[in-house]
Design a protein around this motif. Structure first.
Motif, PDB file in Angstrom:
ATOM      1  N   PRO A   9       0.830  -1.210   0.000  1.00  0.00           N
ATOM      2  CA  PRO A   9       0.000   0.000   0.000  1.00  0.00           C
ATOM      3  C   PRO A   9       0.863   1.257   0.000  1.00  0.00           C
ATOM      4  CG  PRO A   9       0.154  -0.884   2.202  1.00  0.00           C
ATOM      5  CD  PRO A   9       0.910  -1.833   1.317  1.00  0.00           C
ATOM      6  N   MET A  10       0.257   2.396  -0.287  1.00  0.00           N
ATOM      7  CA  MET A  10       0.915   3.682  -0.056  1.00  0.00           C
ATOM      8  C   MET A  10       0.620   4.102   1.391  1.00  0.00           C
ATOM      9  SD  MET A  10      -0.048   5.572  -3.660  1.00  0.00           S
ATOM     10  CE  MET A  10      -1.662   4.813  -3.891  1.00  0.00           C
ATOM     11  N   VAL A  11       1.530   4.863   1.988  1.00  0.00           N
ATOM     12  CA  VAL A  11       1.328   5.333   3.362  1.00  0.00           C
ATOM     13  C   VAL A  11       1.482   6.850   3.416  1.00  0.00           C
ATOM     14  CG1 VAL A  11       2.108   5.224   5.763  1.00  0.00           C
ATOM     15  CG2 VAL A  11       2.054   3.140   4.383  1.00  0.00           C
ATOM     16  N   PHE A  47       2.585  12.106   1.560  1.00  0.00           N
ATOM     17  CA  PHE A  47       3.255  10.802   1.580  1.00  0.00           C
ATOM     18  C   PHE A  47       4.458  10.766   2.522  1.00  0.00           C
ATOM     19  CE2 PHE A  47       0.822  10.688  -2.301  1.00  0.00           C
ATOM     20  CZ  PHE A  47       0.285   9.419  -2.232  1.00  0.00           C
ATOM     21  N   PRO A  82      -9.910   0.060   2.443  1.00  0.00           N
ATOM     22  CA  PRO A  82      -9.670  -0.013   0.999  1.00  0.00           C
ATOM     23  C   PRO A  82     -10.685   0.907   0.319  1.00  0.00           C
ATOM     24  CG  PRO A  82      -9.876  -2.220   1.966  1.00  0.00           C
ATOM     25  CD  PRO A  82     -10.303  -1.243   3.017  1.00  0.00           C
ATOM     26  N   ARG A  87      -6.558   6.689  -5.855  1.00  0.00           N
ATOM     27  CA  ARG A  87      -5.285   6.350  -6.499  1.00  0.00           C
ATOM     28  C   ARG A  87      -4.821   4.932  -6.196  1.00  0.00           C
ATOM     29  NH1 ARG A  87      -2.367  11.620  -4.103  1.00  0.00           N
ATOM     30  NH2 ARG A  87      -3.592  10.823  -2.351  1.00  0.00           N
ATOM     31  N   ARG A  89      -4.724   1.643  -2.809  1.00  0.00           N
ATOM     32  CA  ARG A  89      -4.746   1.415  -1.365  1.00  0.00           C
ATOM     33  C   ARG A  89      -3.791   2.356  -0.648  1.00  0.00           C
ATOM     34  NH1 ARG A  89      -5.643  -2.844   2.445  1.00  0.00           N
ATOM     35  NH2 ARG A  89      -6.090  -1.730   4.351  1.00  0.00           N
ATOM     36  N   ILE A  91      -2.943   3.946   3.226  1.00  0.00           N
ATOM     37  CA  ILE A  91      -3.150   3.911   4.673  1.00  0.00           C
ATOM     38  C   ILE A  91      -2.595   5.206   5.235  1.00  0.00           C
ATOM     39  CG2 ILE A  91      -2.405   2.732   6.784  1.00  0.00           C
ATOM     40  CD1 ILE A  91      -2.415   0.123   4.986  1.00  0.00           C
TER      41      ILE A  91
ATOM     42  N   LEU B   3       3.446   8.540  -9.258  1.00  0.00           N
ATOM     43  CA  LEU B   3       3.152   8.025  -7.928  1.00  0.00           C
ATOM     44  C   LEU B   3       3.494   6.549  -7.796  1.00  0.00           C
ATOM     45  CD1 LEU B   3       1.874   9.182  -5.389  1.00  0.00           C
ATOM     46  CD2 LEU B   3      -0.339   8.407  -6.209  1.00  0.00           C
ATOM     47  N   ARG B   8       7.468   1.928  -1.733  1.00  0.00           N
ATOM     48  CA  ARG B   8       6.391   1.808  -0.743  1.00  0.00           C
ATOM     49  C   ARG B   8       6.822   0.932   0.425  1.00  0.00           C
ATOM     50  NH1 ARG B   8       0.884   0.967  -4.366  1.00  0.00           N
ATOM     51  NH2 ARG B   8       1.210   2.811  -5.689  1.00  0.00           N
ATOM     52  N   PRO B   9       6.379   1.276   1.643  1.00  0.00           N
ATOM     53  CA  PRO B   9       6.700   0.446   2.804  1.00  0.00           C
ATOM     54  C   PRO B   9       5.822  -0.803   2.842  1.00  0.00           C
ATOM     55  CG  PRO B   9       5.300   2.247   3.450  1.00  0.00           C
ATOM     56  CD  PRO B   9       5.573   2.446   1.987  1.00  0.00           C
ATOM     57  N   VAL B  11       3.206  -2.981   5.242  1.00  0.00           N
ATOM     58  CA  VAL B  11       2.318  -2.650   6.365  1.00  0.00           C
ATOM     59  C   VAL B  11       1.846  -3.935   7.034  1.00  0.00           C
ATOM     60  CG1 VAL B  11       0.165  -1.537   7.078  1.00  0.00           C
ATOM     61  CG2 VAL B  11       1.601  -0.452   5.346  1.00  0.00           C
ATOM     62  N   ILE B  50      -3.594  -6.539   0.396  1.00  0.00           N
ATOM     63  CA  ILE B  50      -3.673  -5.255  -0.318  1.00  0.00           C
ATOM     64  C   ILE B  50      -5.110  -4.727  -0.388  1.00  0.00           C
ATOM     65  CG2 ILE B  50      -3.831  -6.246  -2.669  1.00  0.00           C
ATOM     66  CD1 ILE B  50      -1.815  -3.098  -1.606  1.00  0.00           C
ATOM     67  N   ASP B  51      -6.093  -5.622  -0.295  1.00  0.00           N
ATOM     68  CA  ASP B  51      -7.490  -5.160  -0.309  1.00  0.00           C
ATOM     69  C   ASP B  51      -8.193  -5.424   1.025  1.00  0.00           C
ATOM     70  OD1 ASP B  51      -7.555  -4.224  -2.950  1.00  0.00           O
ATOM     71  OD2 ASP B  51      -7.667  -6.294  -3.668  1.00  0.00           O
ATOM     72  N   PRO B  53      -9.249  -4.661   4.939  1.00  0.00           N
ATOM     73  CA  PRO B  53      -9.296  -3.621   5.972  1.00  0.00           C
ATOM     74  C   PRO B  53      -8.335  -3.970   7.122  1.00  0.00           C
ATOM     75  CG  PRO B  53     -11.513  -4.236   5.296  1.00  0.00           C
ATOM     76  CD  PRO B  53     -10.576  -5.225   4.664  1.00  0.00           C
ATOM     77  N   LEU B  54      -7.826  -2.944   7.793  1.00  0.00           N
ATOM     78  CA  LEU B  54      -6.808  -3.163   8.829  1.00  0.00           C
ATOM     79  C   LEU B  54      -7.317  -4.066   9.951  1.00  0.00           C
ATOM     80  CD1 LEU B  54      -5.488   0.516   9.083  1.00  0.00           C
ATOM     81  CD2 LEU B  54      -4.367  -1.425   7.950  1.00  0.00           C
ATOM     82  N   ILE B  91       5.706  -0.621   8.501  1.00  0.00           N
ATOM     83  CA  ILE B  91       4.888   0.173   9.407  1.00  0.00           C
ATOM     84  C   ILE B  91       3.829  -0.760   9.980  1.00  0.00           C
ATOM     85  CG2 ILE B  91       3.183   2.049   9.454  1.00  0.00           C
ATOM     86  CD1 ILE B  91       4.988   3.368   7.214  1.00  0.00           C
TER      87      ILE B  91
END
Lengths: 214, 214
Positions: A9-11, A47, A82, A87, A89, A91, B3, B8-9, B11, B50-51, B53-54, B91
């Motif tokens: 995901p992007m954070v 970001f 989600p 753009r 996913r 967080i 972008l 990307r990190p 998660v 990736i899809d 929810p946390l 993260i």
């Protein structure tokens, strides 16, 4: 599948920053210069750099977009539904901050077309899920207050109990009984007398300060 | 740079789950089956889809690794210091949960070589920055208690004030004055009388319940 091939995901980070102006609770918003949600108002943020600590990113984005610096951040919550960002996913780690009433000059910069304070009780439509983040920030601020946590940013070094009550009332959005308020504040050991007195409308009022600076 | 090309990190989610056993505060840990930190004890958790929810990810990881399910999660905080995971920038969104004393059976599964409850006052060395996450969870739990928030998971439906005080003492790790405790709990409107009485060691004790279930 090796770890490096899992989709990531992007954070981002966001900063909800409140102040009091004329006993009115206000929040700092920026107008977005770019898509998505171009032209809409949003909480300042952006970001996180791949090697950048979260809080550093939050302070950097706040300063780049609004010019505000030197604030104490409290982590609020992380929002990662989600679909919250068109753009892909994304967080976001949201932070809460308070700005002293005398320091509220802002200037829009970076990705912000505009930056200004908005009264919490009359906000414009917000980009992303920022209405939800703002509601959470308000709930947290009120929770902190109800738990009798000191909010030294919003008051001068010394203050009367009436001034303290006015801050509580502005944030809670309700009038409080002065006797109950006085009893709760004093029994919570939140404040202590400075020994000084201020004359106000012909009456002598004791001055207090917070016992523990956060 | 578009972008999609920004690095990307990763998660993850982690779940700090406490219970009371014999008035002793305990936390559920798993032993890691794979590197990094193979063989070390850790808070249950893992990667977010990736899809996904946390909170869904947190509940899934908890169940996969420990067999524990049907718990209420409270988001604790997000930890993202660069360097906290040797595999690369990771993260983690940490959650807090409480398990009722009667439901503490666990079984290790998925990435966990073992799963068991550890007393908070004598923990093994932990993987990653999990000692910091656990310290934060403990602080949050104690904060919730001091703010007189109900902890219905850790008590039966009805209880005496002495039982409630025992839970507080186990979590705070200190003895409380019964008179002060009684006065604070009652004035906070945390509990209400059920109208029933229980005989305990020849004395009659009033039974209470939480006024608001969270």
């Amino acid at each position: 599948m090796p770890l490096s091939e899992f989709p990531r995901p992007m954070v981002t980070v966001d900063v909800v920053i409140f102040t009091l102006q004329e006993q009115d609770l206000q929040v700092l918003l920026v107008r977005r210069k770019h898509p998505p949600f171009e032209g809409m108002w949003a909480i300042p943020g952006g970001f996180v750099g791949i090697d950048e600590p979260l809080e550093t990113a939050a302070l950097r984005e706040l300063e780049e977009e609004t010019g505000v610096r030197d604030v104490r951040l409290e982590q609020l919550a992380t929002f990662g539904d989600p679909g919250r960002d068109p753009r892909g996913r994304t967080i976001t780690v949201a932070y809460l901050a308070l700005l002293p009433p005398g320091r509220t000059t802002v200037r829009a910069g970076d990705d912000a077309a505009d930056a200004r304070w908005w009264p919490v009780r009359s906000l414009p439509p917000l980009a992303f899920d920022h209405d939800r983040i703002l509601a959470c920030a308000l709930q947290k601020l009120r929770h902190n207050l109800r738990c009798m946590m000191a909010l030294p940013e919003l008051l001068p070094e010394t203050f009367t109990l009436r001034e303290l009550q006015a801050v509580y009332e502005a944030i809670l959005g309700e009038k409080l009984n002065p006797h109950t308020f006085r009893r709760r504040v004093l029994s919570a050991d939140l404040v202590e007398k400075t020994g000084e007195i201020r004359k106000e409308a012909g009456r002598k009022r004791k001055l207090y300060r917070f016992r523990h600076k956060l």
